[in-house]
Design an enzyme around this catalytic site. Structure first.
Site, PDB file in Angstrom:
ATOM      1  N   GLY A 111      -0.326   4.817  -1.093  1.00  0.00           N
ATOM      2  CA  GLY A 111      -1.478   5.392  -0.391  1.00  0.00           C
ATOM      3  C   GLY A 111      -1.086   6.515   0.542  1.00  0.00           C
ATOM      4  N   GLN A 112      -2.079   7.002   1.331  1.00  0.00           N
ATOM      5  CA  GLN A 112      -1.852   8.189   2.174  1.00  0.00           C
ATOM      6  C   GLN A 112      -0.742   7.946   3.200  1.00  0.00           C
ATOM      7  OE1 GLN A 112      -4.869   9.050   5.086  1.00  0.00           O
ATOM      8  NE2 GLN A 112      -4.347  11.227   5.206  1.00  0.00           N
ATOM      9  N   ARG A 120      -0.502   0.610  -7.946  1.00  0.00           N
ATOM     10  CA  ARG A 120      -0.592   1.611  -9.031  1.00  0.00           C
ATOM     11  C   ARG A 120       0.798   2.196  -9.245  1.00  0.00           C
ATOM     12  NH1 ARG A 120      -4.767   5.497  -6.361  1.00  0.00           N
ATOM     13  NH2 ARG A 120      -3.414   4.954  -4.634  1.00  0.00           N
ATOM     14  N   GLY A 146       0.823  -1.209   0.000  1.00  0.00           N
ATOM     15  CA  GLY A 146       0.000   0.000   0.000  1.00  0.00           C
ATOM     16  C   GLY A 146       0.852   1.252   0.000  1.00  0.00           C
ATOM     17  N   TYR A 153     -15.544  -2.170   6.593  1.00  0.00           N
ATOM     18  CA  TYR A 153     -14.172  -1.735   6.906  1.00  0.00           C
ATOM     19  C   TYR A 153     -13.833  -2.072   8.357  1.00  0.00           C
ATOM     20  CZ  TYR A 153     -10.412   1.664   7.906  1.00  0.00           C
ATOM     21  OH  TYR A 153      -9.243   2.268   8.290  1.00  0.00           O
TER      22      TYR A 153
HETATM   23  C1  VAH Z   1     -11.151   6.213   7.057  1.00  0.00           C
HETATM   24  N1  VAH Z   1      -9.120   7.541   7.275  1.00  0.00           N
HETATM   25  O1  VAH Z   1     -11.771   7.271   7.164  1.00  0.00           O
HETATM   26  C2  VAH Z   1      -9.688   6.211   7.521  1.00  0.00           C
HETATM   27  C3  VAH Z   1      -9.577   5.900   8.987  1.00  0.00           C
HETATM   28  C4  VAH Z   1     -10.346   6.483  11.294  1.00  0.00           C
HETATM   29  C5  VAH Z   1     -10.605   6.626   9.836  1.00  0.00           C
HETATM   30  O2  VAH Z   1      -9.578   4.537   9.240  1.00  0.00           O
HETATM   31  O3  VAH Z   1     -11.627   5.175   6.629  1.00  0.00           O
END
Ligand code: VAH
Length: 326
Positions: A11-12, A36, A8, A142
């Site tokens: 990514g950020q 990517r 990753g 998530y």
């Molecule tokens: C999100 N930036 O918004 C992530 C994070 C606590 C939020 O896990 O999914």
């Protein structure tokens, strides 16, 4: 000396962690892997940048063997809002990808860093001073992958002796690489909008308070945990860490101290508002502070000053106020 693979990496978190670890350990000891390849020239120019799909376990195994990796920072993941719109893909990337990494770690002896999140908590979790050990019944896909990930990492540690360690990150704010589809992304977008437009339309309610952290503190926390004496870690996956807790109207007020004309509007996104409301207001991170010396450096005023200063350069915006490059 560590030889590190970062998944990753485009990514950020991954893009900044890669550069920070290359500076700390040496460019040839930190291998970046993203899905990517073309998106980050600086990563490609400062050290090895691989491109593979995290669902391809053989590709991870080959990279670990070819570069003699002993530590994996596993950051490949779909974030909360994107995951809610693509639950099957999110499960495959967030869980099957993690299982691939853990299996390779079991075979090769690699240590593994796993980023969990406040998203691993749910509405039944105590929302103020959220304990290190508490109920975790997240309502988002998530969050489910984050709780499952924490449990899977603990299992590989107990059952196979893999040195797994993790952090429950709050919302992360950074100026280098924009986040990719999270519920806390407003706290990044607002700084760009303040400089480019002088105003921002926020997708969360003005009073939606969440734990947050500036990226330099997040990187320091991950490295400090991985360098800590494992014998002193009462927890493995994952430690609560936070730096500040604020709502959209707090960050808007802080920006107005530097850009007085800044104006905030609100257009609430029901999906992201419901996700945010299922998360805690602020976590108790005393275990991280006592076990491995966690201490954040940035509060909201310090972060706001640095974000606006860094973005003014990036966006070629004027020093006073906003309305830089459109
Ligand atoms: C999100 N930036 O918004 C992530 C994070 C606590 C939020 O896990 O999914």
């Amino acid at each position: 000396m560590q030889r590190i693979l970062i998944t990753g990496a485009t990514g950020q978190i991954g893009s900044e962690l890669t550069l920070a670890l290359r500076e700390k350990y040496g460019t040839d000891r930190v291998v970046a892997a993203g899905h990517r390849r073309e998106t980050d020239r600086e990563l490609a120019e400062t050290g090895p940048l691989l491109s593979f799909d995290i669902r391809d376990g053989a590709a991870i195994r080959d990279a670990v063997r070819e570069y003699r990796i002993d530590t994996i920072y596993h950051l490949a993941s779909l974030l909360s809002t994107v995951a809610e719109k693509n639950p099957q893909l999110a499960w495959a990337i967030n869980i099957d990808g993690l299982r691939n990494v853990l299996e390779v770690a079991k075979e090769t002896g690699c240590r593994v860093f796993f980023p969990s999140s406040i998203g691993a908590f749910g509405p039944e979790t105590p929302s103020v001073n959220t304990p290190q050990i508490t109920i975790q019944r997240p309502k988002t896909l998530y969050g489910i992958t984050k709780v499952a990930g924490e449990l899977l990492c603990d299992y590989y540690h107990r059952r196979y002796g893999v040195d797994t360690r993790g952090l429950r990150f709050p919302g992360l704010i950074s100026h280098r690489t924009p986040p990719g589809g999270g519920t806390t992304d407003y706290a990044v977008e607002i700084y760009y909008a303040a400089l480019q437009h002088g105003s921002y339309e926020c997708f969360l309610h003005a009073n939606t308070r969440l734990d947050m952290m500036y990226m330099p503190d997040a990187l320091d926390a991950a490295v400090a945990l991985m360098e800590a004496d494992g014998a002193k870690l009462r927890h493995r996956n994952a430690y609560n860490v936070t730096a500040m807790s604020f709502a959209p109207d707090d960050i808007a007020a802080e920006i107005r101290k530097m850009i007085p004309a800044f104006h905030m509007r609100y257009a609430v996104d029901p999906l992201r508002q419901s996700i945010a409301e299922s998360w805690p207001r602020n976590m108790d991170d005393s275990a991280a502070r006592s076990d491995w010396g966690w201490r954040p450096r940035y509060d909201l005023p310090a972060m706001t000053r640095d974000m606006l200063e860094q973005l003014r350069v990036k966006l070629n915006a004027p020093q006073e106020g906003g309305h830089g490059a459109e």
